[in-house]
Every structure is written in structure tokens, then in C-alpha cells.
Motif scaffolding. Structure first.
Motif, PDB file in Angstrom:
ATOM      1  N   CYS A  92     -21.419  29.007  -4.116  1.00  0.00           N
ATOM      2  CA  CYS A  92     -21.735  29.437  -2.306  1.00  0.00           C
ATOM      3  C   CYS A  92     -22.991  30.087  -3.344  1.00  0.00           C
ATOM      4  O   CYS A  92     -23.312  30.662  -4.350  1.00  0.00           O
ATOM      5  N   CYS A  93     -24.221  30.429  -2.075  1.00  0.00           N
ATOM      6  CA  CYS A  93     -25.433  31.901  -2.133  1.00  0.00           C
ATOM      7  C   CYS A  93     -24.668  33.002  -2.638  1.00  0.00           C
ATOM      8  O   CYS A  93     -25.783  33.397  -3.386  1.00  0.00           O
ATOM      9  N   CYS A  94     -24.356  33.669  -2.481  1.00  0.00           N
ATOM     10  CA  CYS A  94     -23.620  34.526  -3.059  1.00  0.00           C
ATOM     11  C   CYS A  94     -23.693  35.340  -4.621  1.00  0.00           C
ATOM     12  O   CYS A  94     -23.082  35.877  -5.199  1.00  0.00           O
ATOM     13  N   ALA A  95     -23.395  33.797  -5.462  1.00  0.00           N
ATOM     14  CA  ALA A  95     -23.605  33.987  -6.958  1.00  0.00           C
ATOM     15  C   ALA A  95     -25.054  34.885  -7.368  1.00  0.00           C
ATOM     16  O   ALA A  95     -24.562  35.348  -7.750  1.00  0.00           O
ATOM     17  N   HIS A  96     -25.688  34.744  -6.178  1.00  0.00           N
ATOM     18  CA  HIS A  96     -27.329  35.250  -6.122  1.00  0.00           C
ATOM     19  C   HIS A  96     -27.206  36.658  -6.274  1.00  0.00           C
ATOM     20  O   HIS A  96     -27.535  37.200  -7.261  1.00  0.00           O
ATOM     21  N   MET A  97     -26.078  37.562  -5.849  1.00  0.00           N
ATOM     22  CA  MET A  97     -25.941  38.715  -5.525  1.00  0.00           C
ATOM     23  C   MET A  97     -25.664  39.517  -6.963  1.00  0.00           C
ATOM     24  O   MET A  97     -26.831  39.842  -7.032  1.00  0.00           O
ATOM     25  N   GLY A  98     -25.296  38.471  -8.156  1.00  0.00           N
ATOM     26  CA  GLY A  98     -24.476  39.825  -9.310  1.00  0.00           C
ATOM     27  C   GLY A  98     -25.863  39.448 -10.141  1.00  0.00           C
ATOM     28  O   GLY A  98     -25.850  40.166 -10.202  1.00  0.00           O
ATOM     29  N   ALA A  99     -26.218  38.036  -9.440  1.00  0.00           N
ATOM     30  CA  ALA A  99     -27.991  37.737 -10.674  1.00  0.00           C
ATOM     31  C   ALA A  99     -29.452  38.431 -10.365  1.00  0.00           C
ATOM     32  O   ALA A  99     -29.404  39.595 -11.330  1.00  0.00           O
ATOM     33  N   ILE A 100     -28.704  38.758  -9.165  1.00  0.00           N
ATOM     34  CA  ILE A 100     -30.573  40.416  -9.151  1.00  0.00           C
ATOM     35  C   ILE A 100     -29.965  41.283  -9.065  1.00  0.00           C
ATOM     36  O   ILE A 100     -30.833  41.878  -9.082  1.00  0.00           O
ATOM     37  N   ARG A 101     -28.847  41.965  -8.760  1.00  0.00           N
ATOM     38  CA  ARG A 101     -28.153  43.105  -9.642  1.00  0.00           C
ATOM     39  C   ARG A 101     -27.869  43.523 -10.606  1.00  0.00           C
ATOM     40  O   ARG A 101     -28.964  44.596 -11.204  1.00  0.00           O
ATOM     41  N   GLY A 102     -27.794  42.127 -11.416  1.00  0.00           N
ATOM     42  CA  GLY A 102     -27.940  42.804 -13.460  1.00  0.00           C
ATOM     43  C   GLY A 102     -29.731  42.965 -13.435  1.00  0.00           C
ATOM     44  O   GLY A 102     -29.367  43.973 -13.934  1.00  0.00           O
ATOM     45  N   LEU A 103     -30.602  41.735 -12.948  1.00  0.00           N
ATOM     46  CA  LEU A 103     -31.551  41.346 -13.712  1.00  0.00           C
ATOM     47  C   LEU A 103     -32.184  43.161 -13.020  1.00  0.00           C
ATOM     48  O   LEU A 103     -33.651  43.673 -13.359  1.00  0.00           O
TER      49      LEU A 103
END
Length: 254
Positions: A92-103
Motif C-alpha cells: 500500500c501507499c504507506c511505503a511512501h512514508m519511509g521513502a519520503i522520510r529518508g529522502l
């Protein structure tokens, strides 16, 4: 600087190494513009098909598989373990949370273009369903990983009233040029249900939306405007055509 990080999709050896933002396989010599991170979880009721779709084959070196028992653990691990330029294949789109946080922790100002037929701007208090996958864009904004003025929400056509109210208050719209202005790089969060339902097998299709050809044009315009820090592909079913996903990634020069 380089280090052993990923399994090459061609020769299947663990010899694909990050060199700058890209990958090179020391065994077969192939070069790749991104490292693949799989996130095989869907944080809501009935999302097993999305989680299964995170195993779809893509022609990028597999740098990591992030699987944890809580969403916060997943987000923290993904943020800490991103390759130089990630291609996140999530449930699901919750995967984007970690990507945005890290980037967002890397140098430069990060824009986010969120392509989705839904808003993903609910909170636990406003969500009609209570499913966390309806909240990740709002969560990324609320934790300060991205500024409202650096966000474009493109293709949304099924919004809850609290999401509409928040967009009006925060100044979020589908103007990609506005979101990219003043930023140094961009993360593209692509829930594939933004597409017209007959284009790709998605978990929560909505009537309307662009064709693959039209979306490729949008992605190409983004890539011509700012360096692409990463891409996330989410909201899929296992029947989704990997060739279409590879074409969408290629439109961003990944």
C-alpha cells in the motif's frame, strides 16, 4: 565509493554495487539507474493482494526487502535503508512514508508528486475506513518530511470531505510546476490506481484517469524539470503487467 548492496536481476548474483546514484553489476557488467526496495505489507483490512504484488519482477537490482510488524518500524527501516536512488515497490501507499522520510534527510529541498486516484490525506480521526493506507501523504506532511507547498496531488477523483478541506487550507492542488518550483529533487509516489481501470491491474480502481501513454508524458515532464530522487509504485494486484511498471519507471529516466 561503492559497496555490495543488491542482487542483479539479470545474472542473479549479489554483485550489483551502488556507484554514485546508480548501480553496476560486477559480474555481468549491467548498469541500472535505481535500486529496488520491496515492501510486502499493506496496512489495512483486506490488502493481501497489494502485499503480494510487491513481489512482481522488475529489471532493477534488489537492494532490500523491508518487512516489519508495525508501520512505524517499517517506515523507520525504509528511511534508514534506502539505496542512493530508490525504486520502492510497495504493497500500500504507506511505503511512501519511509521513502519520503529518508529522502528528506538528504541534502536539498525535496518535492513530492503524489499520483493517486485517492487523496491519502486523512488522519485517524477523519478516516471513514480507518485504513492506514488512506493517510500516508498527510502523515508525511504532518511529521515535516515534506512541505505542503512542495506537494502536488495529481489524478485524485475520490476524495473525502476532510481531505478536500485540508487541501484548501494547505494550498495543495495538482499543479506540478508549483510543487517543483524552488526544490532540488523530486520523489514520485505513484499509486497505480491513478490510471484508467483498464490500463493496469490495481487494488482500488476508480473510474476515469489517464492512460499509460498520458501518464508517461506526465512523468517525462517531471524528469525534465527536476532530478528524480526516487519512485514508489504501490496499489497493485499480482496480475499487474511488469512491463507497464518498467515503462513508467523508464519515463522518469530510471
Amino acid at each position: 565509493m561503492s559497496w555490495l548492496r543488491a542482487r542483479c536481476p539479470d545474472c542473479r548474483t549479489l554483485t550489483a554495487v551502488a556507484v554514485g546514484d546508480e548501480y553496476q553489476c560486477h559480474s555481468c557488467g549491467r548498469e541500472f539507474a535505481a535500486g529496488l526496495v520491496r515492501v510486502p505489507r499493506a496496512w489495512g483490512r483486506g490488502g493481501e493482494a497489494m502485499a503480494e504484488a510487491a513481489s512482481l519482477p522488475l529489471p532493477y537490482p534488489e537492494a532490500a526487502v523491508i518487512a516489519h510488524d508495525t508501520l512505524e518500524e517499517q517506515t523507520a527501516a525504509l528511511a534508514a535503508g534506502l539505496p542512493p536512488r530508490p525504486l520502492v515497490l510497495g504493497g500500500c501507499c504507506c511505503a511512501h512514508m519511509g521513502a519520503i522520510r529518508g529522502l528528506s534527510r538528504r541534502p536539498g529541498r525535496l518535492a513530492v508528486v503524489w499520483l493517486d486516484s485517492h487523496g491519502d490525506l486523512n488522519t485517524p480521526e477523519s478516516s471513514p475506513s480507518g485504513n492506514p493506507w488512506g493517510m500516508p501523504l498527510r502523515a508525511a506532511i504532518d511529521e515535516g518530511a515534506v512541505r505542503c507547498e512542495d506537494v502536488a496531488l495529481v489524478g485524485s477523483r475520490s476524495l473525502d470531505p476532510p481531505e478536500v478541506a485540508f487541501m484548501a487550507q494547505a494550498g495543495i492542488d495538482e499543479d506540478v510546476d508549483r510543487a517543483l518550483a524552488g526544490c532540488d529533487r523530486v520523489y514520485v509516489a505513484l499509486d497505480c490506481d491513478v490510471l484508467r481501470p483498464d490500463q493496469l491491474a490495481c487494488f482500488m480502481p476508480e473510474p476515469g484517469g489517464p492512460t499509460v501513454d498520458a501518464l508517461v508524458e506526465v512523468l517525462g515532464g517531471i524528469a525534465r524539470t527536476l532530478p528524480v530522487a526516487g519512485l514508489g509504485l504501490t496499489g497493485l494486484r499480482p496480475q499487474a503487467d511488469p512491463a507497464v511498471l518498467a515503462r513508467l519507471a523508464a519515463a522518469l529516466a530510471l
